[in-house]
Write a protein that holds these residues in place. Structure first.
Motif, mmCIF file in Angstrom:
data_model
loop_
_atom_site.group_PDB
_atom_site.id
_atom_site.type_symbol
_atom_site.label_atom_id
_atom_site.label_comp_id
_atom_site.label_asym_id
_atom_site.label_seq_id
_atom_site.Cartn_x
_atom_site.Cartn_y
_atom_site.Cartn_z
ATOM 1 N N HIS A 43 -17.526 23.950 9.723
ATOM 2 C CA HIS A 43 -17.205 23.053 10.838
ATOM 3 C C HIS A 43 -18.358 22.999 11.834
ATOM 4 O O HIS A 43 -18.653 21.938 12.392
ATOM 5 N N GLU A 51 -17.994 15.620 7.882
ATOM 6 C CA GLU A 51 -16.747 16.328 8.185
ATOM 7 C C GLU A 51 -16.614 17.555 7.296
ATOM 8 O O GLU A 51 -17.154 17.613 6.183
ATOM 9 N N VAL A 59 -13.735 20.284 5.625
ATOM 10 C CA VAL A 59 -12.344 20.571 5.279
ATOM 11 C C VAL A 59 -12.355 21.946 4.633
ATOM 12 O O VAL A 59 -12.841 22.113 3.511
ATOM 13 N N ASP A 101 -6.125 22.798 7.164
ATOM 14 C CA ASP A 101 -7.253 23.475 7.803
ATOM 15 C C ASP A 101 -6.928 23.611 9.289
ATOM 16 O O ASP A 101 -6.773 22.607 9.997
ATOM 17 N N ARG A 144 -8.696 21.431 11.957
ATOM 18 C CA ARG A 144 -8.615 19.976 11.933
ATOM 19 C C ARG A 144 -7.380 19.498 12.691
ATOM 20 O O ARG A 144 -6.305 20.096 12.610
ATOM 21 N N ASP A 145 -7.538 18.376 13.398
ATOM 22 C CA ASP A 145 -6.423 17.825 14.166
ATOM 23 C C ASP A 145 -5.306 17.302 13.272
ATOM 24 O O ASP A 145 -4.153 17.202 13.714
ATOM 25 N N ASP A 146 -5.638 16.970 12.020
ATOM 26 C CA ASP A 146 -4.620 16.423 11.116
ATOM 27 C C ASP A 146 -3.932 17.498 10.284
ATOM 28 O O ASP A 146 -3.177 17.192 9.362
ATOM 29 N N ALA A 147 -4.158 18.779 10.581
ATOM 30 C CA ALA A 147 -3.565 19.865 9.791
ATOM 31 C C ALA A 147 -2.055 19.910 9.977
ATOM 32 O O ALA A 147 -1.549 19.755 11.096
#
Length: 280
Positions: free
Chosen positions: A8, A48, A50, A143, A146-149
């Motif tokens: 990251h 990015e 992941v 992850d 990550r904001d979408d985790a």
């Protein structure tokens, strides 16, 4: 193998240094020559991470067929996984000085306006199309960085498993990005023994585990190193801690909380460290 915070940090740094530029891409070693030829001269849109994987997204392009057939789509996403031996080496241009000669077997060299990087020894260095990228991401667990985790996805996989939580944390399909040091240190902080089966982890323990991983790995991204110890305990800020001061139990002989001995054994291919007095 670098843990997720490292990738990251690389993604963040490379976005700042290279995104929006048309880059020169080469493969001094030659093993990625075709892929480098496909990417060179094109604009990098974003980078990015992941888990322990990193993806470079280039502006899409199609190869024109010399036979007059419809153009053949090629992958426009560079997928890298460092594995055990992969290493980035970053270069900054000093005036009009030439870029340094490649050191060792450089699989990939990327050159921008004012910076460049070399990549040696990766486990993966390949081009993916959109479908291949989606498959690669879907194989990974959520992850924490990550904001979408989706933590519920990790919880469901842990809740129904009899495998030890220590082994589950090393499974990148459960939680992506966690490595051995974060595994050992986080479980110790929460008083959870690595041998406890996943299906015996309580919901509130999982919530605490998820939140602690977010906290510690964000610290790792900020400082570009794993730092577990509380500055108040050490008596100095994180930026000034020595390598030995940053960790609490990993490769340590005694527990900082109870003073008892630290147990060490192999789990999921790596040596795990725990305190039998403090962890249940």
């Amino acid at each position: 193998m670098p843990e997720g915070h490292t990738l990251h940090r690389v993604a963040c740094d490379h976005t700042k240094l290279f995104a929006g530029q048309r880059l020169a891409v080469s493969s001094p070693q030659g093993r990625f020559a075709d892929g480098a030829s496909w990417l060179t001269g094109r604009r990098l849109d974003r980078v990015e991470a992941v888990g322990k994987h990193i993806f470079y997204h280039w502006t899409p392009k199609q190869r024109r067929s010399p036979t007059g057939d419809p153009p053949k789509a090629r992958g426009d996403i560079l997928h890298l996984h460092l594995g055990l031996y992969g290493k980035f080496r970053l270069h900054h241009r000093k005036g009009a000085d030439p870029w340094p000669e490649p050191r060792g077997a450089v699989r990939l060299r990327v050159v921008g306006d004012a910076a460049a990087f070399d990549l040696n020894g990766p486990n993966r260095c390949e081009l993916l199309d959109a479908a291949g990228y989606q498959r690669a991401v879907e194989r990974l667990g959520p992850d924490t960085l990550r904001d979408d985790a989706d933590p519920d996805l990790a919880w469901r996989r842990i809740q129904r498993s009899k495998t030890s939580i220590g082994a589950l944390l090393m499974n990148q399909e459960v939680i992506a990005g966690v490595g051995n040091i974060y595994r050992c240190e986080t479980l110790h902080l929460l008083g959870i023994h690595p041998n406890r089966p996943g299906n015996q982890i309580k919901p509130e323990e999982f919530d605490a585990l998820w939140d602690k991983l977010i906290e510690l790995m964000r610290i790792g991204v900020k400082h570009n190193r794993i730092i577990i110890a509380d500055p108040a305990e050490i008596g100095k800020p994180r930026s000034r801690m020595t390598r030995d001061e940053r960790l609490r139990i990993y490769k340590k002989p005694t527990c900082p909380d109870c003073g008892g001995g630290i147990d060490a054994w192999t789990m999921a291919g790596r040596k795990v460290f725990a305190c039998s007095n403090c962890q249940e």
